[in-house]
Design an enzyme around this catalytic site. Structure first.
Site, PDB file in Angstrom:
ATOM      1  N   HIS A  14       4.564  -8.890  -0.613  1.00 49.18           N
ATOM      2  CA  HIS A  14       3.716  -8.172  -1.778  1.00 49.18           C
ATOM      3  C   HIS A  14       2.925  -7.040  -1.365  1.00 49.18           C
ATOM      4  O   HIS A  14       2.180  -7.219  -0.049  1.00 49.18           O
ATOM      5  CB  HIS A  14       2.899  -9.297  -2.623  1.00 49.18           C
ATOM      6  CG  HIS A  14       2.047  -8.919  -3.749  1.00 49.18           C
ATOM      7  ND1 HIS A  14       2.877  -8.402  -4.765  1.00 49.18           N
ATOM      8  CD2 HIS A  14       0.756  -8.213  -3.765  1.00 49.18           C
ATOM      9  CE1 HIS A  14       1.872  -8.005  -5.659  1.00 49.18           C
ATOM     10  NE2 HIS A  14       0.934  -7.855  -5.103  1.00 49.18           N
ATOM     11  N   ASP A  46       5.095 -20.202  -4.803  1.00 44.33           N
ATOM     12  CA  ASP A  46       4.586 -21.271  -5.621  1.00 44.33           C
ATOM     13  C   ASP A  46       4.961 -20.887  -6.998  1.00 44.33           C
ATOM     14  O   ASP A  46       5.744 -20.033  -7.329  1.00 44.33           O
ATOM     15  CB  ASP A  46       3.203 -21.655  -5.324  1.00 44.33           C
ATOM     16  CG  ASP A  46       2.327 -20.815  -5.715  1.00 44.33           C
ATOM     17  OD1 ASP A  46       2.496 -19.809  -6.546  1.00 44.33           O
ATOM     18  OD2 ASP A  46       1.053 -21.299  -5.430  1.00 44.33           O
ATOM     19  N   GLY A  48       2.679 -20.146  -9.512  1.00 46.52           N
ATOM     20  CA  GLY A  48       2.163 -19.032  -9.841  1.00 46.52           C
ATOM     21  C   GLY A  48       2.682 -17.547  -9.453  1.00 46.52           C
ATOM     22  O   GLY A  48       3.473 -17.279  -8.839  1.00 46.52           O
ATOM     23  N   VAL A  49       1.881 -16.636 -10.080  1.00 49.32           N
ATOM     24  CA  VAL A  49       2.316 -15.003  -9.720  1.00 49.32           C
ATOM     25  C   VAL A  49       1.376 -14.738  -8.233  1.00 49.32           C
ATOM     26  O   VAL A  49       0.386 -14.485  -8.407  1.00 49.32           O
ATOM     27  CB  VAL A  49       1.878 -14.190 -10.624  1.00 49.32           C
ATOM     28  CG1 VAL A  49       2.257 -12.795 -10.391  1.00 49.32           C
ATOM     29  CG2 VAL A  49       2.824 -14.664 -12.264  1.00 49.32           C
ATOM     30  N   ASP A  50       2.180 -14.462  -7.291  1.00 46.60           N
ATOM     31  CA  ASP A  50       1.553 -14.208  -5.972  1.00 46.60           C
ATOM     32  C   ASP A  50       0.179 -14.932  -5.590  1.00 46.60           C
ATOM     33  O   ASP A  50      -0.699 -14.717  -5.312  1.00 46.60           O
ATOM     34  CB  ASP A  50       1.130 -12.543  -6.296  1.00 46.60           C
ATOM     35  CG  ASP A  50       2.196 -11.711  -6.425  1.00 46.60           C
ATOM     36  OD1 ASP A  50       3.222 -11.888  -5.742  1.00 46.60           O
ATOM     37  OD2 ASP A  50       2.302 -10.681  -7.296  1.00 46.60           O
ATOM     38  N   GLU A  79       4.872  -2.911   5.854  1.00 46.52           N
ATOM     39  CA  GLU A  79       5.965  -3.910   5.489  1.00 46.52           C
ATOM     40  C   GLU A  79       6.884  -4.352   6.345  1.00 46.52           C
ATOM     41  O   GLU A  79       7.301  -5.230   6.646  1.00 46.52           O
ATOM     42  CB  GLU A  79       6.301  -3.637   3.982  1.00 46.52           C
ATOM     43  CG  GLU A  79       5.142  -3.749   2.841  1.00 46.52           C
ATOM     44  CD  GLU A  79       5.747  -3.459   1.515  1.00 46.52           C
ATOM     45  OE1 GLU A  79       5.341  -3.844   0.534  1.00 46.52           O
ATOM     46  OE2 GLU A  79       7.054  -2.420   1.445  1.00 46.52           O
TER      47      GLU A  79
END
Length: 108
Positions: A14, A46, A48-50, A79
């Site tokens: 991310h 997981d 959730g979002v991020d 990255e």
């Protein structure tokens, strides 16, 4: 590495220093808030979002007058260094998740 609650296997790269600026357009969010640093995060996924446990992060200084594309380009450089390092630690079975925190064992 086999999947388990202690060692999830899906990862995500991310372009922000999570938990700051999750979801879409994190560079735009960072610039709108006037932060001085941003970066990227590799984390386990997981539901959730991020929100999954953070494996590794890398910081980028935001230059004065930076635009969204320039910030995206600066983060992309990091990255390309961070993701292979995180994947290597995963493949070497060095990552363990304990109570939502990723612990990294030293390499042998």
């Amino acid at each position: 590495m086999r999947p388990s609650p202690r060692s999830p296997i899906a990862t995500h790269l991310h372009p922000s220093l999570l938990p700051a600026f999750p979801g879409l357009h994190p560079q735009r969010q960072a610039l709108a808030r006037g932060v001085k640093v941003s970066g990227c995060t590799v984390h386990f996924m997981d539901s959730g979002v991020d929100t999954g446990p953070i494996i590794a992060q890398s910081v980028v200084q935001i230059p004065e007058g930076c635009d969204e594309q320039t910030l995206t380009d600066l983060i992309r450089i990091e990255e390309h260094e961070l993701l292979p390092r995180a994947v290597r630690m995963f493949c070497e079975d060095r990552l363990r998740v304990e109570q939502g925190i990723v612990n990294i064992r030293k390499s042998v």
